[in-house]
Design a protein around this motif. Structure first.
Motif, PDB file in Angstrom:
ATOM      1  N   ARG A   1     -10.647  10.168  -1.939  1.00 57.88           N
ATOM      2  CA  ARG A   1      -9.236   9.753  -1.915  1.00 57.88           C
ATOM      3  C   ARG A   1      -8.560  10.056  -3.251  1.00 57.88           C
ATOM      4  O   ARG A   1      -7.417  10.496  -3.291  1.00 57.88           O
TER       5      ARG A   1
ATOM      6  N   ASP B   1       1.923  -1.128   6.605  1.00 59.25           N
ATOM      7  CA  ASP B   1       0.873  -2.144   6.488  1.00 59.25           C
ATOM      8  C   ASP B   1       1.497  -3.443   6.011  1.00 59.25           C
ATOM      9  O   ASP B   1       2.141  -3.474   4.962  1.00 59.25           O
TER      10      ASP B   1
ATOM     11  N   GLY C   1       0.791  -1.244   0.000  1.00 61.34           N
ATOM     12  CA  GLY C   1       0.000   0.000   0.000  1.00 61.34           C
ATOM     13  C   GLY C   1       0.817   1.284   0.000  1.00 61.34           C
ATOM     14  O   GLY C   1       1.835   1.395  -0.672  1.00 61.34           O
ATOM     15  N   GLY C   2       0.324   2.239   0.806  1.00 67.33           N
ATOM     16  CA  GLY C   2       0.891   3.590   0.809  1.00 67.33           C
ATOM     17  C   GLY C   2       2.391   3.624   1.093  1.00 67.33           C
ATOM     18  O   GLY C   2       3.117   4.451   0.539  1.00 67.33           O
TER      19      GLY C   2
ATOM     20  N   ARG D   1     -16.289   9.404   7.802  1.00 67.63           N
ATOM     21  CA  ARG D   1     -15.360   9.036   6.717  1.00 67.63           C
ATOM     22  C   ARG D   1     -15.088  10.211   5.792  1.00 67.63           C
ATOM     23  O   ARG D   1     -13.975  10.368   5.300  1.00 67.63           O
TER      24      ARG D   1
ATOM     25  N   ASP E   1     -17.023   1.578  -2.764  1.00 69.58           N
ATOM     26  CA  ASP E   1     -16.464   2.382  -1.680  1.00 69.58           C
ATOM     27  C   ASP E   1     -16.352   3.843  -2.136  1.00 69.58           C
ATOM     28  O   ASP E   1     -15.326   4.269  -2.648  1.00 69.58           O
TER      29      ASP E   1
ATOM     30  N   ARG F   1       4.174   2.779  -2.166  1.00 68.13           N
ATOM     31  CA  ARG F   1       4.025   3.930  -3.063  1.00 68.13           C
ATOM     32  C   ARG F   1       5.010   5.037  -2.678  1.00 68.13           C
ATOM     33  O   ARG F   1       5.769   5.539  -3.507  1.00 68.13           O
TER      34      ARG F   1
ATOM     35  N   ARG G   1      -7.860  13.616  -3.246  1.00 65.12           N
ATOM     36  CA  ARG G   1      -6.804  13.931  -2.283  1.00 65.12           C
ATOM     37  C   ARG G   1      -5.423  13.558  -2.837  1.00 65.12           C
ATOM     38  O   ARG G   1      -4.496  14.366  -2.827  1.00 65.12           O
TER      39      ARG G   1
ATOM     40  N   ARG H   1      -8.244  -3.159  -3.150  1.00 64.19           N
ATOM     41  CA  ARG H   1      -7.810  -1.807  -2.775  1.00 64.19           C
ATOM     42  C   ARG H   1      -8.175  -0.753  -3.817  1.00 64.19           C
ATOM     43  O   ARG H   1      -8.765  -1.052  -4.836  1.00 64.19           O
TER      44      ARG H   1
ATOM     45  N   THR I   1     -15.899   6.513  -0.628  1.00 62.87           N
ATOM     46  CA  THR I   1     -14.849   7.382  -0.050  1.00 62.87           C
ATOM     47  C   THR I   1     -13.688   7.511  -1.018  1.00 62.87           C
ATOM     48  O   THR I   1     -12.913   8.457  -0.955  1.00 62.87           O
TER      49      THR I   1
HETATM   50  N1  CTP Z   1      -7.440   1.687   0.954  1.00 61.20           N
HETATM   51  C1  CTP Z   1      -8.411   1.413   0.010  1.00 61.20           C
HETATM   52  N2  CTP Z   1      -9.618   2.042   0.019  1.00 61.20           N
HETATM   53  C2  CTP Z   1      -9.884   2.961   0.985  1.00 61.20           C
HETATM   54  C3  CTP Z   1      -8.929   3.246   1.955  1.00 61.20           C
HETATM   55  C4  CTP Z   1      -7.709   2.603   1.915  1.00 61.20           C
HETATM   56  O1  CTP Z   1      -8.181   0.600  -0.862  1.00 61.20           O
HETATM   57  N3  CTP Z   1     -11.064   3.567   0.995  1.00 61.20           N
HETATM   58  C5  CTP Z   1      -6.143   0.960   0.924  1.00 61.20           C
HETATM   59  C6  CTP Z   1      -5.085   1.554  -0.007  1.00 61.20           C
HETATM   60  O2  CTP Z   1      -4.383   0.487  -0.566  1.00 61.20           O
HETATM   61  C7  CTP Z   1      -4.168   2.317   0.923  1.00 61.20           C
HETATM   62  C8  CTP Z   1      -4.239   1.499   2.194  1.00 61.20           C
HETATM   63  O3  CTP Z   1      -5.565   0.949   2.210  1.00 61.20           O
HETATM   64  O4  CTP Z   1      -2.861   2.408   0.422  1.00 61.20           O
HETATM   65  C9  CTP Z   1      -3.979   2.296   3.459  1.00 61.20           C
HETATM   66  O5  CTP Z   1      -4.895   3.337   3.583  1.00 61.20           O
HETATM   67  P1  CTP Z   1      -4.527   4.733   4.208  1.00 61.20           P
HETATM   68  O6  CTP Z   1      -3.565   4.565   5.310  1.00 61.20           O
HETATM   69  O7  CTP Z   1      -5.784   5.471   4.443  1.00 61.20           O
HETATM   70  O8  CTP Z   1      -3.872   5.486   2.986  1.00 61.20           O
HETATM   71  P2  CTP Z   1      -2.421   5.627   2.435  1.00 61.20           P
HETATM   72  O9  CTP Z   1      -2.434   5.116   1.048  1.00 61.20           O
HETATM   73  O10 CTP Z   1      -1.388   5.125   3.338  1.00 61.20           O
HETATM   74  O11 CTP Z   1      -2.379   7.200   2.275  1.00 61.20           O
HETATM   75  P3  CTP Z   1      -1.869   8.336   3.232  1.00 61.20           P
HETATM   76  O12 CTP Z   1      -0.455   8.519   2.830  1.00 61.20           O
HETATM   77  O13 CTP Z   1      -2.704   9.510   2.868  1.00 61.20           O
HETATM   78  O14 CTP Z   1      -2.075   7.860   4.619  1.00 61.20           O
END
Ligand code: CTP
Length: 435
Positions: A180, A57, A41-42, A216, A174, A45, A183, A129, A176
């Protein structure tokens, strides 16, 4: 492929030693339990983008809870497990949190475009995701430490700076993710890939955003308002008409956009007038809602702020706006009335009013207050009244208030002026009492 692998490992070597050691440890525990483990995940990236990210994660192909227990034997953090979901989190001494999930093989219908071959548990986890750039994993087991796993073309999208969903129903499942996408795109300067853009517009048209809970929405909007470049987010939200989608009464006009764009400059101006640092987030929210029907304001505030006091403050700022503007367009307003009115407002209010109002008069009065009235204080005190042989009592407060009023009005200046004036006032009050 070999190249990206080397690059990935290379990036990892630039991580803080503590983080690198931690990832190695995760891999070793995976080895011991004979389970494949990944950081996903993040974090991945941001690693590839060379951005710091402390949120780690972990995905385990197998029992994530058991894995977390083993890991915490070493880490000695605070372990929280959710057996029913197969997830766990560890809060470390340095306050960072590690989230661990179990990847399971899921049996559901894949969208028609995808071949129905059996996918690995990791694939399944990543497929659920949001965007391709958030769907990469790096394996941590010793033998494959640093191996990038990119099933959905995330690396390519990262290079092309694109936000892309994995499948067409992503925003419906989803909503939200609508926020995202906006954002991430605004934050990183990425563009939203065309098809994804269409999916967003469809989802907005279908009013999917109204299905998202206040909590959310707030979780996604809050970080936008904290970014010093918040206006980018507002502009991107505006291009999707998202404010109106959130609430039909929330119309962010061109004028509001212009004013939002001016907040930073107004803040800089005020920086010269006051050493206090106003809360810019509060000013931004107030400006966004300046035209929102006041009787419904609390309905929408919940989506932007969690703090009741902050919501109340914003409400009062907007409620007082019209009367204040009216008063501050009066010619030759006396200093005392000006002081009395503006001293009831916070610095955030004043920045907002200054930024929001159109009248030069109003701006002038606010500046005048900040420069000449705000910090007026008496040089004398009750001590001086005592020296005048005035008997202590409620009259002290009345006299001192009277002196302050005279000082604010510009009738007196020095300490000895104050004392003389106080004495005169005392005499007057005494005289009245004796009548
Ligand atoms: N995720 C998703 N759908 C969402 C929220 C989260 O698929 N509605 C997944 C994404 O893969 C994301 C991971 O969960 O990378 C972790 O989510 P979060 O910590 O909210 O986001 P980050 O990608 O880490 O972004 P940030 O840097 O803004 O925290």
């Amino acid at each position: 492929e070999k190249e990206t692998e080397i690059k990935c490992l290379d990036r990892m070597k630039h991580l803080p030693e503590e983080t690198y050691d931690f990832l190695e440890l995760v891999g070793k525990i995976g080895d011991t339990l004979d389970k494949k483990v990944y950081v996903v995940g993040g974090f991945v990236r941001d690693l590839l983008l060379k951005r710091d990210n402390d949120d780690i994660d972990i995905v385990v192909e197998g029992d994530g809870v058991l894995f977390a227990e083993e890991l915490n034997q070493e880490l000695k953090g605070k372990l929280l497990t959710h057996e029913e979901f197969g997830t766990a989190s560890i809060k470390l001494q340095n306050n960072n949190t590690i989230d661990i999930v179990s990847a399971r093989r899921e049996y559901y219908e894949y969208p028609a475009a995808l071949p129905k071959v059996e996918k690995s548990s990791l694939w399944n986890d990543l497929f659920r995701r949001d965007f391709t750039i958030n769907c990469m994993a790096i394996q941590l087991n010793s033998e494959s430490f640093g191996k990038l796993i990119d099933y959905f073309g995330g690396l390519q999208d990262l290079k092309n700076r694109k936000i892309r969903v994995l499948y067409n129903l992503s925003f419906i499942e989803d909503p939200t993710r609508i926020l995202r996408a906006i954002r991430f795109s605004a934050r990183m300067g990425f563009s939203i890939e065309n098809e994804t853009k269409n999916f967003i517009m469809e989802a907005i048209r279908d009013q999917m955003i109204t299905k998202v809970s206040d909590d959310r929405i707030r979780e996604e909007i809050s970080p936008m308002l904290e970014d010093e470049n918040f206006i980018k987010y507002v502009i991107t939200m505006q291009t999707f008409n998202l404010f109106e989608a959130i609430d039909t009464d929330l119309k962010v006009t061109k004028e509001t956009m212009r004013k939002l764009g001016g907040i930073q400059e107004t803040m800089d101006e005020f920086g010269k007038l006051s050493s206090q640092q106003p809360d810019i987030k509060r000013i931004i929210i107030t400006q966004i809602f300046r035209d929102f029907p006041i009787n419904r304001l609390y309905d929408i505030l919940g989506k932007f702020v969690v703090n009741k006091l902050l919501a109340d403050n914003i409400y009062y700022t907007l409620e007082a706006k019209e009367d204040l503007y009216q008063l501050l367009t009066t010619e030759d307003l006396d200093r005392f009335t000006l002081y009395n009115t503006l001293s009831q407002h916070s610095l955030e209010d004043l920045v907002f009013y200054y930024n929001d109002c159109e009248e030069a008069y109003i701006k002038h009065y606010i500046t005048y207050y900040m420069l000449h009235l705000k910090n007026i204080k008496l040089s004398m005190s009750g001590e001086d009244l005592l020296k005048l042989n005035i008997k202590p009592g409620p009259i002290y407060k009345k006299v001192l208030e009277g002196v302050l009023k005279a000082k604010i009005s510009g009738e007196i200046y020095t300490k000895s002026d104050e004392i003389d004036y106080a004495y005169g006032l005392y005499k007057e009050m005494k005289g009245e009492e004796n009548v």
